[in-house]
Design a protein around this motif. Structure first.
Motif, PDB file in Angstrom:
ATOM      1  N   MET A  45      -5.041   0.273  -1.974  1.00 49.97           N
ATOM      2  CA  MET A  45      -4.890   1.720  -1.868  1.00 49.97           C
ATOM      3  C   MET A  45      -5.729   2.256  -0.711  1.00 49.97           C
ATOM      4  O   MET A  45      -6.853   1.786  -0.493  1.00 49.97           O
ATOM      5  CB  MET A  45      -5.317   2.414  -3.167  1.00 49.97           C
ATOM      6  N   CYS A  90       0.854  -1.189   0.000  1.00 56.60           N
ATOM      7  CA  CYS A  90       0.000   0.000   0.000  1.00 56.60           C
ATOM      8  C   CYS A  90       0.886   1.234   0.000  1.00 56.60           C
ATOM      9  O   CYS A  90       1.673   1.447   0.934  1.00 56.60           O
ATOM     10  CB  CYS A  90      -0.911   0.011   1.223  1.00 56.60           C
ATOM     11  N   GLY A  91       0.779   2.033  -1.065  1.00 55.31           N
ATOM     12  CA  GLY A  91       1.537   3.277  -1.137  1.00 55.31           C
ATOM     13  C   GLY A  91       0.833   4.377  -0.370  1.00 55.31           C
ATOM     14  O   GLY A  91      -0.391   4.499  -0.411  1.00 55.31           O
ATOM     15  N   PRO A 121      -0.576   7.871   0.056  1.00 54.34           N
ATOM     16  CA  PRO A 121      -0.945   8.914  -0.908  1.00 54.34           C
ATOM     17  C   PRO A 121      -0.249  10.247  -0.554  1.00 54.34           C
ATOM     18  O   PRO A 121      -0.119  10.556   0.627  1.00 54.34           O
ATOM     19  CB  PRO A 121      -2.455   9.039  -0.745  1.00 54.34           C
ATOM     20  N   TYR A 122       0.247  10.994  -1.568  1.00 51.34           N
ATOM     21  CA  TYR A 122       0.099  10.656  -2.978  1.00 51.34           C
ATOM     22  C   TYR A 122       1.445  10.335  -3.654  1.00 51.34           C
ATOM     23  O   TYR A 122       1.505   9.626  -4.639  1.00 51.34           O
ATOM     24  CB  TYR A 122      -0.552  11.841  -3.725  1.00 51.34           C
ATOM     25  N   LEU A 151       2.415   6.671  -4.343  1.00 48.85           N
ATOM     26  CA  LEU A 151       1.542   5.806  -5.149  1.00 48.85           C
ATOM     27  C   LEU A 151       2.197   5.365  -6.455  1.00 48.85           C
ATOM     28  O   LEU A 151       2.162   4.171  -6.792  1.00 48.85           O
ATOM     29  CB  LEU A 151       0.212   6.502  -5.413  1.00 48.85           C
ATOM     30  N   THR A 200       3.159   1.514  -7.382  1.00 50.58           N
ATOM     31  CA  THR A 200       2.625   0.941  -8.619  1.00 50.58           C
ATOM     32  C   THR A 200       3.747   0.360  -9.469  1.00 50.58           C
ATOM     33  O   THR A 200       3.623  -0.737 -10.033  1.00 50.58           O
ATOM     34  CB  THR A 200       1.856   2.006  -9.417  1.00 50.58           C
ATOM     35  N   THR A 202      -1.585   6.093   7.205  1.00 49.89           N
ATOM     36  CA  THR A 202      -1.947   4.963   6.354  1.00 49.89           C
ATOM     37  C   THR A 202      -1.992   3.664   7.150  1.00 49.89           C
ATOM     38  O   THR A 202      -2.857   2.810   6.934  1.00 49.89           O
ATOM     39  CB  THR A 202      -0.947   4.830   5.189  1.00 49.89           C
TER      40      THR A 202
END
Length: 512
Positions: free
Chosen positions: A118, A95-96, A98-99, A102, A106, A158
């Motif tokens: 996400m 899970c990256g 944000p932002y 990301l 990916t 996160t």
């Protein structure tokens, strides 16, 4: 990951790597790391100057990693570097944060076939109303991907909703975080306090070393950044202890050599140089009854000290000839004079007290000090007299007497005033700057601590004594001020030599 999926991922990685002009074969080398640092500098992802951070603090370095999305070769290198960094961790999904992270997550996902989820920054009040988007199963472990870590706050934003999913039946566990850059300001310790392991491809100190070696950043700029990081640690004393990474909670202490170039007060810079030249951080408090005793003491202890502290209003007489004799001794033995006047009046009054009267302190004393009780106007008043004479001011942030009111919010206000007046303020009288929750302040400011003896204890009037090792090593001061331990000794010169050695050894030990 299945063998078939790994085969597909490897093929994708090779294809993307070839397109970006990047080799994906073999392990990441030190040269690969250095090349990426140079490329990040080239695209201005790493900048030096004066930058206002989100916290409002001015920083000499800024990491703008959002720019890497415009450079596919850099994005690929970053993703591969971070994947290599965290290759030994066990996880099922990524899970990256944000932002900025990301696109990095990916890219890692595409290159290595690792599934992603996400986190929504804003949960919608319609549709599925999910905080976490993507497919995951009960008991799976999630790797957090972030571009950099300072305090770790964005990572925790996160982690917390993912951990909340872990409380539900479908479950998600979080134990590892990978970042491109660790700013070394306490983020690793905060992660550890939350039972998270932090993997960082680069530490900011490594980036500085590479850029200095390639002459893209001067040593002075690097020293300024190091000092900023040391003075602006984000992991507070109230957080849980970091068992997995205790070293990250305590930044490396800067040497006097590094700090002298950061001193904005000319006298402060000279004091750092004096201490290095004589290898002493000892100040003697000359709390004696007569002028004759004071001058004799200065001559005896002069070879061993950096500062000689006086209380001239104790004496029953004073004139210019006494001041001249004291200055001659200061020149002879290479020490500074500190009149411990403790000014505490309005600006207009302290101008007359500092410049005039029978003592004319500004004419012969290198250093004086003041309380901030009247407000910052007292600094302006003293500065109007002493700045052109090359003098320096110490602000009384804390005192060694039992029951002192100089603590807490008052001490913090003093620290802020010092930061804002570094042209004339050279440092503090303090007790424990290492425990200040807002940090010990700019490294160009000097901390001096009174009430030091070789054996800890106190006296009947509430004076509390600490050892050189405790005030320098544990409490974070620079200069030890010793009174009775020397002036009451049978041989003051020998006692001064002993304190000098103890203070300097404590300073050297604190650098390790």
């Amino acid at each position: 990951m299945t063998a078939a999926l790994q085969k597909v991922a490897d093929a994708v990685a090779q294809a993307v790597g070839a397109k970006a002009g990047v080799s994906t074969a073999g392990p990441i080398t030190e040269q690969d790391k250095e090349d990426l640092v140079l490329r990040l500098h080239e695209i201005q992802a790493v900048k030096f100057g004066e930058f206002k951070l989100k916290s409002g603090i001015m920083s000499p370095v800024y990491l703008d990693l959002r720019v890497i999305v415009s450079y596919p070769d850099v994005l690929h290198k970053v993703a591969e570097m971070m994947w290599h960094t965290v290759k030994d961790a066990k996880f099922d999904v990524m899970c990256g944060v944000p932002y900025t992270a990301l696109p990095i997550a990916t890219c890692m996902s595409l290159l290595h076939g690792a599934p992603m989820v996400m986190r929504r920054k804003e949960v919608k009040d319609y549709g599925t109303k999910k905080a976490i988007e993507g497919a995951f199963k009960a008991g799976q472990t999630c790797l957090i991907v972030e571009d950099l870590v300072t305090s770790g706050a964005s990572v925790m934003e996160t982690v917390e909703p993912l951990q909340a999913e872990g409380l539900k039946a479908e479950g998600l566990k979080v134990s590892d975080v990978v970042v491109l850059i660790d700013r070394e300001q306490g983020g690793a310790a905060r992660m550890a306090s939350n039972k998270l392991a932090l993997y960082s491809a680069f530490k900011l100190s490594f980036i500085l070393d590479v850029l200095v070696r390639h002459k893209l950043v001067t040593e002075d700029v690097a020293a300024k950044v190091h000092s900023f990081l040391a003075a602006n640690q984000t992991f507070g004393p109230t957080a849980a202890p970091a068992a997995a990474a205790p070293a990250a909670a305590k930044p490396k202490r800067l040497s006097f050599e590094q700090r002298k170039v950061l001193a904005k007060n000319a006298l402060g810079q000279k004091l750092f140089e004096l201490m290095l030249r004589k290898q002493t951080n000892l100040a003697v408090a000359a709390d004696v009854a007569t002028v004759e005793e004071m001058l004799a003491l200065a001559d005896k202890v002069g070879p061993h000290i950096c500062v000689f502290k006086t209380h001239v209003d104790i004496f029953d007489r004073w004139d210019d000839s006494i001041a001249q004799k004291l200055r001659a001794l200061a020149d002879k033995h290479d020490f500074m004079i500190f009149e411990d006047r403790k000014y505490a009046d309005i600006g207009n009054t302290v101008v007359s007290q500092y410049a005039g009267g029978i003592y004319r302190i500004a004419d012969w004393s290198d250093i004086t000090n003041a309380h901030l009780v009247p407000g910052p106007g007292i600094i302006d008043g003293l500065k109007s007299v002493g700045l052109t004479k090359g003098r320096g001011l110490l602000l009384l942030a804390e005192m060694s007497s039992k029951g002192t009111l100089a603590k807490g919010a008052y001490t913090q206000a003093v620290a802020q005033a010092a930061e804002e007046n570094q042209d004339f303020v050279m440092g503090y009288i303090s007790q424990g700057p290492a425990s200040w929750t807002w940090g010990p302040g700019s490294p160009g400011l000097i901390h001096m601590t009174p009430g030091v003896q070789l054996a800890a204890g106190g006296d009947a009037l509430g004076q509390q004594y600490n050892t050189p090792t405790s005030v320098i090593g544990a409490n974070g001061t620079d200069v030890i001020i010793v009174g009775r331990g020397i002036i009451k000794a049978a041989d003051p010169a020998a006692a001064a030599a002993e304190y000098r050695a103890a203070g300097w050894e404590a300073y050297k030990a604190a650098l390790q």
